[in-house]
Write a protein that holds these residues in place. Structure first.
Motif, short mmCIF file in Angstrom:
data_model
loop_
_atom_site.label_atom_id
_atom_site.label_comp_id
_atom_site.label_asym_id
_atom_site.label_seq_id
_atom_site.Cartn_x
_atom_site.Cartn_y
_atom_site.Cartn_z
N GLU B 41 0.72 -1.43 0.36
CA GLU B 41 -0.02 -0.34 0.01
C GLU B 41 1.32 1.16 -0.29
O GLU B 41 0.41 2.46 -0.86
N ARG B 42 2.40 1.44 0.80
CA ARG B 42 2.62 2.78 1.16
C ARG B 42 3.25 2.49 -0.74
O ARG B 42 3.35 3.77 -1.41
N ARG B 43 3.94 1.55 -1.78
CA ARG B 43 4.07 1.76 -2.66
C ARG B 43 2.81 1.92 -3.76
O ARG B 43 3.60 3.32 -4.34
N GLN B 44 1.84 2.21 -3.73
CA GLN B 44 0.72 2.65 -4.25
C GLN B 44 0.60 3.61 -4.02
O GLN B 44 0.43 5.34 -5.04
N HIS B 45 0.56 4.66 -2.88
CA HIS B 45 0.52 5.79 -2.79
C HIS B 45 1.29 6.82 -2.89
O HIS B 45 1.22 7.37 -3.59
N GLU B 46 3.16 5.83 -2.77
CA GLU B 46 3.98 6.76 -3.32
C GLU B 46 4.37 6.71 -4.63
O GLU B 46 4.28 8.09 -5.15
N GLN B 47 3.59 6.00 -5.46
CA GLN B 47 3.20 5.89 -7.18
C GLN B 47 2.38 6.91 -6.99
O GLN B 47 1.91 8.42 -8.51
N LEU B 48 0.85 6.65 -6.94
CA LEU B 48 -0.18 7.68 -7.11
C LEU B 48 0.61 9.33 -6.44
O LEU B 48 -0.26 10.27 -7.65
N ARG B 49 0.97 9.48 -5.83
CA ARG B 49 1.78 10.52 -4.89
C ARG B 49 3.05 11.43 -6.33
O ARG B 49 2.71 13.07 -6.02
N ALA B 50 3.30 10.55 -6.96
CA ALA B 50 4.56 11.43 -7.55
C ALA B 50 3.97 11.50 -8.65
O ALA B 50 4.20 11.92 -10.00
N ALA B 51 2.67 10.34 -9.37
CA ALA B 51 1.86 10.79 -10.34
C ALA B 51 0.93 12.03 -10.61
O ALA B 51 1.05 13.14 -11.33
N LEU B 52 0.52 12.02 -8.95
CA LEU B 52 -0.07 13.62 -9.07
C LEU B 52 0.65 14.92 -8.90
O LEU B 52 0.03 15.79 -9.81
N ALA B 53 1.70 14.58 -7.90
CA ALA B 53 3.20 16.34 -9.18
C ALA B 53 3.43 16.26 -10.13
O ALA B 53 3.92 17.63 -10.70
N LYS B 54 3.31 15.17 -10.54
CA LYS B 54 3.54 15.34 -12.28
C LYS B 54 2.45 15.97 -13.31
O LYS B 54 3.15 16.81 -13.38
N GLU B 55 1.37 15.33 -12.61
CA GLU B 55 0.16 15.87 -13.47
C GLU B 55 -0.36 17.28 -13.39
O GLU B 55 -1.39 17.97 -14.29
N ALA B 56 -0.81 17.38 -11.92
CA ALA B 56 -0.96 18.89 -11.94
C ALA B 56 -0.75 19.90 -11.96
O ALA B 56 0.89 20.35 -12.14
N PRO B 57 -1.53 20.48 -12.63
CA PRO B 57 -0.91 22.18 -12.94
C PRO B 57 -1.04 22.75 -11.88
O PRO B 57 -1.12 22.95 -10.76
N ALA B 58 0.33 23.83 -12.21
CA ALA B 58 0.80 25.10 -10.99
C ALA B 58 -0.13 25.23 -11.10
O ALA B 58 -0.72 26.24 -11.43
N LEU B 59 -0.18 25.88 -9.50
CA LEU B 59 -1.82 26.30 -8.81
C LEU B 59 -0.80 28.13 -8.93
O LEU B 59 0.26 28.66 -7.89
N SER B 60 -1.32 28.52 -9.87
CA SER B 60 -0.65 30.58 -10.05
C SER B 60 -0.89 31.14 -8.80
O SER B 60 -0.09 32.53 -8.65
N HIS B 61 -2.34 31.57 -8.31
CA HIS B 61 -3.22 32.39 -7.80
C HIS B 61 -3.25 31.27 -6.15
O HIS B 61 -4.15 31.26 -6.04
N GLY B 62 -2.12 31.32 -5.56
CA GLY B 62 -2.42 30.28 -4.71
C GLY B 62 -3.12 31.04 -4.01
O GLY B 62 -4.18 30.58 -2.85
N ASP B 63 -2.70 32.17 -3.05
CA ASP B 63 -3.32 33.12 -2.15
C ASP B 63 -4.58 33.07 -2.38
O ASP B 63 -5.41 33.46 -1.55
N PHE B 64 -5.42 33.94 -3.62
CA PHE B 64 -6.60 33.98 -3.82
C PHE B 64 -7.42 33.64 -3.38
O PHE B 64 -8.81 33.33 -3.13
N PHE B 65 -7.23 32.37 -3.44
CA PHE B 65 -7.64 30.71 -3.63
C PHE B 65 -8.43 30.28 -2.54
O PHE B 65 -9.13 29.90 -2.31
N ASN B 66 -6.89 30.24 -1.67
CA ASN B 66 -7.48 29.71 -0.75
C ASN B 66 -8.00 30.86 0.71
O ASN B 66 -9.09 30.69 1.09
#
Lengths: 143, 163
Positions: B41-66
């Motif tokens: 499960e730990r390995r799956q979690h690490e794979q999923l986390r790596a995939a999200l970090a690779k594919e997720a778009p960069a958030l340019s206005h973080g403060d605004f969304f917060n």
């Protein structure tokens, strides 16, 4: 609100009761050569310049006058001088009066006229000439 | 003495340290051997986390969304209580209108006619009739005053006393 209306009615009734009719016989003349014209009497001062334009005289002197309280539907006789009389029948109309006026010189009726007059708005009647100048009869409704 | 904070078992402590990467490689190897399903499960979690970090778009206005998120989840302000006053607006308006009416009435009753002496001359002659056939009478409105102009009157005699 009723009290307010009552106050206005009282004030209006008071205003009508306070109105008067005033008549005067005026001698219009020019000053002797080299002398300044006399100042007009207070009653005629607001109209002196206009009378000067109409009649061509520079000074105005009141020879006699008479005042009577106004009363609707009753004819009033004013005798501003021993020789001139004015009969006035007045009826309140709007802000002024509708008047039937008769002007007499001695026992001769010289003119009859119907006129609407506002307060302090005199009507002038050109009377006969005298060696001293022009006689003018004035009639006015005033407070 | 009652301790309200829950106590972790030895297994839970080891599991937490394993997931946090705090175990030494030797200890981790022993744990994975004992619990292979956790390791998987730990390995799956690490794979999923790596995939999200690779594919997720960069958030340019973080403060605004917060800020937007905080505003949405913050409790709505309580509605203001409507206070009933002794003098509502319509009553004040009616009172003011009544005062203006009264002032205007007093002004036109006591002041207006005096002011009109110079500025509001009103004389309207409706009819003029000579009282004698030998004279003529006509209305002359000149210079801003009304004059009934009579012609045909004899001049007064020289000895005529004006009084």
């Amino acid at each position: 609100m009723k009290h307010l209306a009552a106050i206005f009615l009282f004030l209006a009734a008071t205003a009508i009761a306070d109105d008067k009719v005033w008549s005067a016989v005026v001698l219009a003349s020019n000053p002797a050569k080299g002398t300044a014209p006399k100042a007009p009497p207070a009653e005629l001062a607001p109209f002196a310049a206009r009378l000067n334009k109409v009649f061509g005289y520079q000074q105005f002197e009141i020879l006699g006058s008479a005042t009577k309280a106004m009363d609707d539907q009753k004819e009033r006789w004013l005798v501003p001088s021993q020789n001139f009389w004015v009969g006035a029948l007045a009826r309140r109309e709007g802000a002024g009066y509708l008047l039937n006026l008769e002007f007499y010189h001695d026992k001769r009726r010289i003119v009859e006229t119907e006129a609407k007059l506002g307060l302090d708005s005199p009507l002038f009647v050109r009377g006969p000439m005298h060696e001293r100048g022009q006689l003018i009869v004035v009639f006015e409704v005033r407070k | 003495m009652n301790n309200s904070e829950p106590t972790l078992t030895k297994l839970e402590e080891t599991l937490t340290a394993y997931l946090d990467g705090k175990l030494s490689p030797a200890e981790a190897a022993v744990f994975e051997a004992a619990h292979p399903e956790v390791a998987a499960e730990r390995r799956q979690h690490e794979q999923l986390r790596a995939a999200l970090a690779k594919e997720a778009p960069a958030l340019s206005h973080g403060d605004f969304f917060n800020h937007q998120i905080l505003r949405e989840i913050s409790p709505a302000p309580a509605p203001l209580a409507v206070k009933r006053t002794a003098f509502p607006l319509w009553r004040l308006a009616v009172g003011a209108a009544a005062c203006l009416l009264a002032a205007a009435g007093i002004f036109f009753t006591f002041v207006g006619p005096q002011k009109s002496r110079n500025s509001d001359y009103f004389a309207q002659v409706l009819s003029v009739k000579a009282g004698d056939p030998d004279i003529t009478a006509q209305l002359v409105e000149a210079g801003g005053v009304a004059v009934v102009w009579i012609d045909g009157l004899d001049a007064l005699p020289t000895n005529y006393v004006l009084e």
